[in-house]
Design a protein around this motif. Structure first.
Motif, PDB file in Angstrom:
ATOM      1  N   TRP A  78     -26.753 -31.473 -59.281  1.00 27.45           N
ATOM      2  CA  TRP A  78     -27.657 -30.561 -58.578  1.00 27.45           C
ATOM      3  C   TRP A  78     -28.660 -29.945 -59.550  1.00 27.45           C
ATOM      4  CZ3 TRP A  78     -26.053 -25.493 -55.603  1.00 27.45           C
ATOM      5  CH2 TRP A  78     -27.163 -25.035 -54.890  1.00 27.45           C
ATOM      6  N   GLY A  79     -29.919 -30.255 -59.331  1.00 30.70           N
ATOM      7  CA  GLY A  79     -31.014 -29.805 -60.203  1.00 30.70           C
ATOM      8  C   GLY A  79     -31.812 -31.024 -60.625  1.00 30.70           C
ATOM      9  N   LEU A  80     -32.899 -31.298 -59.908  1.00 30.31           N
ATOM     10  CA  LEU A  80     -33.631 -32.545 -60.112  1.00 30.31           C
ATOM     11  C   LEU A  80     -34.310 -32.603 -61.475  1.00 30.31           C
ATOM     12  CD1 LEU A  80     -35.546 -34.575 -57.545  1.00 30.31           C
ATOM     13  CD2 LEU A  80     -36.761 -33.967 -59.631  1.00 30.31           C
ATOM     14  N   VAL A  81     -34.095 -33.724 -62.166  1.00 29.25           N
ATOM     15  CA  VAL A  81     -34.729 -33.967 -63.462  1.00 29.25           C
ATOM     16  C   VAL A  81     -35.788 -35.048 -63.253  1.00 29.25           C
ATOM     17  CG1 VAL A  81     -34.393 -34.653 -65.857  1.00 29.25           C
ATOM     18  CG2 VAL A  81     -32.573 -33.414 -64.649  1.00 29.25           C
ATOM     19  N   PRO A  82     -37.085 -34.689 -63.293  1.00 25.47           N
ATOM     20  CA  PRO A  82     -38.141 -35.693 -63.095  1.00 25.47           C
ATOM     21  C   PRO A  82     -38.057 -36.794 -64.143  1.00 25.47           C
ATOM     22  CG  PRO A  82     -39.035 -33.459 -63.017  1.00 25.47           C
ATOM     23  CD  PRO A  82     -37.624 -33.347 -63.523  1.00 25.47           C
ATOM     24  N   VAL A  83     -38.490 -37.983 -63.791  1.00 25.16           N
ATOM     25  CA  VAL A  83     -38.385 -39.121 -64.695  1.00 25.16           C
ATOM     26  C   VAL A  83     -39.176 -38.890 -65.980  1.00 25.16           C
ATOM     27  CG1 VAL A  83     -40.340 -40.377 -63.702  1.00 25.16           C
ATOM     28  CG2 VAL A  83     -38.446 -41.652 -64.757  1.00 25.16           C
ATOM     29  N   TRP A  84     -40.224 -38.038 -65.907  1.00 25.11           N
ATOM     30  CA  TRP A  84     -41.052 -37.782 -67.084  1.00 25.11           C
ATOM     31  C   TRP A  84     -40.522 -36.645 -67.967  1.00 25.11           C
ATOM     32  CZ3 TRP A  84     -42.091 -32.816 -66.117  1.00 25.11           C
ATOM     33  CH2 TRP A  84     -42.316 -32.403 -64.789  1.00 25.11           C
ATOM     34  N   ALA A  85     -39.441 -36.016 -67.566  1.00 21.53           N
ATOM     35  CA  ALA A  85     -38.907 -34.882 -68.331  1.00 21.53           C
ATOM     36  C   ALA A  85     -38.416 -35.341 -69.708  1.00 21.53           C
ATOM     37  CB  ALA A  85     -37.775 -34.210 -67.575  1.00 21.53           C
ATOM     38  N   LYS A  86     -38.613 -34.507 -70.700  1.00 24.16           N
ATOM     39  CA  LYS A  86     -38.140 -34.805 -72.051  1.00 24.16           C
ATOM     40  C   LYS A  86     -36.696 -34.373 -72.253  1.00 24.16           C
ATOM     41  CE  LYS A  86     -42.739 -34.553 -74.170  1.00 24.16           C
ATOM     42  NZ  LYS A  86     -43.574 -33.900 -75.221  1.00 24.16           N
ATOM     43  N   ASP A  87     -36.236 -33.443 -71.418  1.00 20.35           N
ATOM     44  CA  ASP A  87     -34.897 -32.890 -71.571  1.00 20.35           C
ATOM     45  C   ASP A  87     -34.302 -32.656 -70.190  1.00 20.35           C
ATOM     46  OD1 ASP A  87     -32.683 -30.996 -71.981  1.00 20.35           O
ATOM     47  OD2 ASP A  87     -33.430 -30.849 -74.029  1.00 20.35           O
ATOM     48  N   ALA A  88     -33.028 -32.971 -70.021  1.00 17.68           N
ATOM     49  CA  ALA A  88     -32.366 -32.812 -68.728  1.00 17.68           C
ATOM     50  C   ALA A  88     -32.185 -31.345 -68.345  1.00 17.68           C
ATOM     51  CB  ALA A  88     -31.011 -33.507 -68.744  1.00 17.68           C
TER      52      ALA A  88
END
Length: 251
Positions: A78-88
């Motif tokens: 739970w907590g969406l991590v965008p594919v472009w994120a550098k850190d989860a």
């Protein structure tokens, strides 16, 4: 917003309730106090011909007969991590997406047209302000059990892990919220967007990818009809869990 909810049903019950073809990923224990960053069960539907690596080892792309899509009960954080994120860690700030802007925000707009999910829940908690106090309230539906929150999910590749690592791909999700109706607005001004059973198929359909069509679907969601119940302040701590959390509070 939706910051805490209940999901106490077994995976087999979710498979039946959502007419899923299969269950994949880690099975989970019941929880009466699901909190952000927890792993939970979600319902997704994917085209059967998708490349296996697109579902990150979570059952995607397998040719297992039947129609051209496959519906699954899967495990996600739970907590969406965008594919472009550098850190989860960004996922902790992405637990909710607003219905009014979900098709515009960079973190959510791609998932909104390609990766929609149902998030099963027995009910959820909100805290009603009363002077200086906050009253914990459990909201549920006697008519729709389980509830199905409208959600979005995403796959994020962990740059610190090699391509063939079993945990290379993180599956995460967010819950879409909407403005609360007058009946619930006194408890909190936002509420999860709840998908009625007759719209499950449309919401999950991976072939529905036009922004205008998704907007029409969002607009078609009816106002939720929920029953509020004041519960014990024990729910205030994420360390507490168990069925006693949803019982009516003692006077």
């Amino acid at each position: 917003m939706c910051g805490r909810y209940v999901m106490a049903k077994a995976t087999s019950d979710l498979v039946a309730a959502f007419n899923a073809d299969q269950a994949v990923g880690e099975d989970l224990a019941p929880s009466w106090n699901v909190a952000p960053t927890d792993n939970v069960r979600i319902v997704t539907e994917r085209a059967r011909h998708r490349p296996a690596d697109d579902d990150a080892g979570h059952g995607g792309g397998h040719e297992d007969g039947g129609g051209d899509t496959v519906r699954r009960v899967a495990t996600a954080k739970w907590g969406l991590v965008p594919v472009w994120a550098k850190d989860a860690k960004i996922g902790a700030r992405m637990i909710n997406a607003r219905r009014e802007t979900v098709l515009e925000k960079p973190a959510f707009r791609k998932a909104a047209v390609k990766r929609r999910a149902l998030v099963p829940a027995d009910g959820y908690y909100e805290w009603e302000k009363s002077g200086s106090a906050k009253i914990p309230t459990y909201l549920y539906s006697p008519a729709q059990d389980p509830l199905a929150f409208a959600g979005l999910y995403e796959f994020w590749p962990d740059p610190s892990l090699p391509e063939d690592h079993e945990h290379k791909w993180l599956v995460s999700f967010t819950i879409i919220t909407t403005e609360a109706s007058d009946a619930l607005g006194h408890i909190h001004d936002r509420t999860p967007l709840i998908v009625p059973p007759d719209l499950y198929t449309d919401w999950l359909d991976p072939r529905l990818t036009e922004t205008a069509e998704v907007q029409q679907l969002l607009d078609a969601m009816p106002e939720p009809v929920l029953t509020p119940r004041v519960v014990s302040s024990e729910v205030n701590s994420v360390r507490n869990n168990g069925p006693q959390l949803v019982l009516p509070a003692e006077d």
